[in-house]
Design a protein around this motif. Sequence first.
Motif, PDB file in Angstrom:
ATOM      1  N   SER A 112      38.028  36.736  44.530  1.00  3.99           N
ATOM      2  CA  SER A 112      39.432  37.095  44.368  1.00  3.99           C
ATOM      3  C   SER A 112      40.070  37.856  45.368  1.00  3.99           C
ATOM      4  O   SER A 112      41.402  37.450  45.543  1.00  3.99           O
ATOM      5  CB  SER A 112      39.445  37.838  42.996  1.00  3.99           C
ATOM      6  N   VAL A 113      39.592  38.904  45.893  1.00  6.56           N
ATOM      7  CA  VAL A 113      40.298  39.957  46.944  1.00  6.56           C
ATOM      8  C   VAL A 113      40.333  39.085  48.018  1.00  6.56           C
ATOM      9  O   VAL A 113      41.498  38.982  48.755  1.00  6.56           O
ATOM     10  CB  VAL A 113      39.395  40.935  47.150  1.00  6.56           C
ATOM     11  N   LYS A 114      39.537  38.037  48.539  1.00  5.85           N
ATOM     12  CA  LYS A 114      39.532  37.262  49.772  1.00  5.85           C
ATOM     13  C   LYS A 114      40.953  36.378  49.624  1.00  5.85           C
ATOM     14  O   LYS A 114      41.641  36.442  50.569  1.00  5.85           O
ATOM     15  CB  LYS A 114      38.314  36.502  49.872  1.00  5.85           C
ATOM     16  N   LYS A 115      41.259  36.056  48.311  1.00  4.47           N
ATOM     17  CA  LYS A 115      42.387  35.154  48.115  1.00  4.47           C
ATOM     18  C   LYS A 115      43.709  35.935  48.188  1.00  4.47           C
ATOM     19  O   LYS A 115      44.656  35.571  48.634  1.00  4.47           O
ATOM     20  CB  LYS A 115      42.199  34.501  46.888  1.00  4.47           C
ATOM     21  N   THR A 116      43.641  37.073  47.398  1.00  2.77           N
ATOM     22  CA  THR A 116      45.082  37.874  47.228  1.00  2.77           C
ATOM     23  C   THR A 116      45.212  38.868  48.405  1.00  2.77           C
ATOM     24  O   THR A 116      46.261  39.137  48.842  1.00  2.77           O
ATOM     25  CB  THR A 116      45.384  38.573  46.018  1.00  2.77           C
ATOM     26  N   GLN A 117      44.213  39.526  48.848  1.00  2.00           N
ATOM     27  CA  GLN A 117      44.244  40.637  49.948  1.00  2.00           C
ATOM     28  C   GLN A 117      44.963  41.582  49.717  1.00  2.00           C
ATOM     29  O   GLN A 117      45.358  42.560  50.365  1.00  2.00           O
ATOM     30  CB  GLN A 117      44.999  39.724  51.266  1.00  2.00           C
ATOM     31  N   ARG A 118      44.924  41.908  48.300  1.00  2.68           N
ATOM     32  CA  ARG A 118      45.733  42.986  47.689  1.00  2.68           C
ATOM     33  C   ARG A 118      44.868  43.787  46.587  1.00  2.68           C
ATOM     34  O   ARG A 118      44.542  42.594  45.465  1.00  2.68           O
ATOM     35  CB  ARG A 118      47.165  42.990  47.469  1.00  2.68           C
ATOM     36  N   VAL A 119      44.743  44.836  46.400  1.00  2.00           N
ATOM     37  CA  VAL A 119      43.805  45.262  45.088  1.00  2.00           C
ATOM     38  C   VAL A 119      44.173  46.333  44.512  1.00  2.00           C
ATOM     39  O   VAL A 119      44.909  47.450  45.038  1.00  2.00           O
ATOM     40  CB  VAL A 119      42.179  45.474  45.430  1.00  2.00           C
ATOM     41  N   ILE A 120      44.276  46.236  43.099  1.00  2.00           N
ATOM     42  CA  ILE A 120      44.307  47.470  42.423  1.00  2.00           C
ATOM     43  C   ILE A 120      43.341  47.273  41.341  1.00  2.00           C
ATOM     44  O   ILE A 120      42.908  46.398  40.576  1.00  2.00           O
ATOM     45  CB  ILE A 120      45.930  47.150  41.361  1.00  2.00           C
ATOM     46  N   ILE A 121      42.610  48.587  41.069  1.00  4.26           N
ATOM     47  CA  ILE A 121      41.596  49.050  40.249  1.00  4.26           C
ATOM     48  C   ILE A 121      42.027  49.970  38.879  1.00  4.26           C
ATOM     49  O   ILE A 121      42.832  51.037  39.312  1.00  4.26           O
ATOM     50  CB  ILE A 121      40.452  49.615  40.922  1.00  4.26           C
ATOM     51  N   ALA A 122      41.886  49.430  37.590  1.00  3.33           N
ATOM     52  CA  ALA A 122      42.324  50.095  36.586  1.00  3.33           C
ATOM     53  C   ALA A 122      41.204  50.449  35.685  1.00  3.33           C
ATOM     54  O   ALA A 122      40.575  49.487  35.024  1.00  3.33           O
ATOM     55  CB  ALA A 122      43.318  49.517  35.807  1.00  3.33           C
ATOM     56  N   THR A 123      40.954  51.585  35.327  1.00  2.00           N
ATOM     57  CA  THR A 123      39.935  52.106  34.372  1.00  2.00           C
ATOM     58  C   THR A 123      40.662  53.217  33.454  1.00  2.00           C
ATOM     59  O   THR A 123      41.539  54.204  33.991  1.00  2.00           O
ATOM     60  CB  THR A 123      38.618  52.536  34.943  1.00  2.00           C
ATOM     61  N   GLU A 124      40.118  53.459  32.205  1.00  3.22           N
ATOM     62  CA  GLU A 124      40.713  54.473  31.445  1.00  3.22           C
ATOM     63  C   GLU A 124      39.773  55.745  31.774  1.00  3.22           C
ATOM     64  O   GLU A 124      40.558  56.810  31.870  1.00  3.22           O
ATOM     65  CB  GLU A 124      40.405  53.986  30.024  1.00  3.22           C
ATOM     66  N   ALA A 125      38.760  55.687  32.331  1.00  2.00           N
ATOM     67  CA  ALA A 125      37.762  56.726  32.463  1.00  2.00           C
ATOM     68  C   ALA A 125      38.536  57.569  33.689  1.00  2.00           C
ATOM     69  O   ALA A 125      39.052  57.181  34.444  1.00  2.00           O
ATOM     70  CB  ALA A 125      36.515  56.389  32.972  1.00  2.00           C
ATOM     71  N   VAL A 126      38.098  59.001  33.431  1.00  2.00           N
ATOM     72  CA  VAL A 126      38.592  60.065  34.636  1.00  2.00           C
ATOM     73  C   VAL A 126      38.397  59.414  36.072  1.00  2.00           C
ATOM     74  O   VAL A 126      37.295  58.921  36.354  1.00  2.00           O
ATOM     75  CB  VAL A 126      38.224  61.267  34.294  1.00  2.00           C
ATOM     76  N   LYS A 127      39.739  59.390  36.942  1.00  2.00           N
ATOM     77  CA  LYS A 127      39.340  58.816  38.099  1.00  2.00           C
ATOM     78  C   LYS A 127      38.444  59.358  38.885  1.00  2.00           C
ATOM     79  O   LYS A 127      37.954  58.698  39.786  1.00  2.00           O
ATOM     80  CB  LYS A 127      40.714  58.837  38.739  1.00  2.00           C
ATOM     81  N   SER A 128      38.482  60.508  38.978  1.00  2.10           N
ATOM     82  CA  SER A 128      37.503  61.479  39.851  1.00  2.10           C
ATOM     83  C   SER A 128      36.015  61.154  39.558  1.00  2.10           C
ATOM     84  O   SER A 128      35.600  61.094  38.572  1.00  2.10           O
ATOM     85  CB  SER A 128      37.887  62.979  39.729  1.00  2.10           C
ATOM     86  N   SER A 129      35.514  60.596  40.622  1.00  4.96           N
ATOM     87  CA  SER A 129      34.073  60.237  40.696  1.00  4.96           C
ATOM     88  C   SER A 129      33.830  59.047  39.670  1.00  4.96           C
ATOM     89  O   SER A 129      32.615  58.769  39.057  1.00  4.96           O
ATOM     90  CB  SER A 129      33.026  61.325  40.267  1.00  4.96           C
TER      91      SER A 129
END
Length: 329
Positions: free
Chosen positions: A249-266
């Motif tokens: 998917s990343v190869k196709k779009t060449q832009r990425v957003i990652i979204a999780t509810e868990a604390v971002k740090s580590s």
Amino acid sequence: MRSITYLKAINEALDEALANDACVFLLGEDIGVYGGGFGATQGLQEKYGKLRVRDTPISESAIAGVAVGSAMTGMRPVIELQFSDFITVAMDQLVNQAAKIHYMYSGKANVPLVMRTAAGSGTGAGAQHSQSLENWTAHIPGLKVIQPSDAYDAKGLLHAAIKDNNPVMFYEHKLLYKTIGRVPEESYSIPIGVADIKRSGKDITIIATGIMVSKALEAAEIVEKFGVSIEVIDPRTLVPLDHKTILTSVKKTQRVIIATEAVKSSGFGAELASIIAESKLVMNLKAPIVRLGGEFVPMPAQKLLETYAIPQVESIVEAIKQIIPEVEV
């Protein structure tokens, strides 16, 4: 195909597993007469009896310990910890026993247990009942970690987890229990370790886990009106992780957003980002990888503050605008 709630899908999977395999049994706090803290085991003790749907004392370490021992002797226990926060009490049994026994016994012993637990925020339950700790167990070799985002995946992945010969951590977000999806009446399994493309697109890949999948899909609908095409990838299982689907998917779009509810740090978002950063694709990205995650604070009990502590649909839309500035929403 009929539509049912995520909660009903979990209940059906447990019902079918109990009916199809005499080695399957359930144990946990209030899962019998009361039907579970969120109702996932409603009616099952009445149907299968107190030996196969067992109410336990309030002792997560004891629940997990019984599960490990019984799994080693050929049973397939499914334990319910009412809130994922309580896994901290059972960490020795899950991390030092369940996860290690197959390796330490040179493959001669298996621990086919499933730990089901309700995770995440959104109910105003406070800092000790609203955490997203799936990254903790994803860090442990020997544990499989599943995080279904809709009713169809919940039923199919729970069946797969119960049939698996490894210990599986199964995280169910509280706010998803009432969501409705199309689910077959018959029993079915979804392979563990296979991500799902929830929405196809060409401009940006959003890799989202758990409750963030529905938020990513909503954000994608918003920006589509402004000519931005979003692809939403749901890993479904954190361990094992489907690298191929993500990188394709990343190869196709060449832009990425990652979204999780868990604390971002580590958090697990960093693991996803590093997989992309360490691949050959990183040189072709058109924008820096953007990570969205929870604030580094204990989860507030006050509802408004709770929403500020984790990414919302608006947070994802703002991230899209950050990557493609010409979007005017």
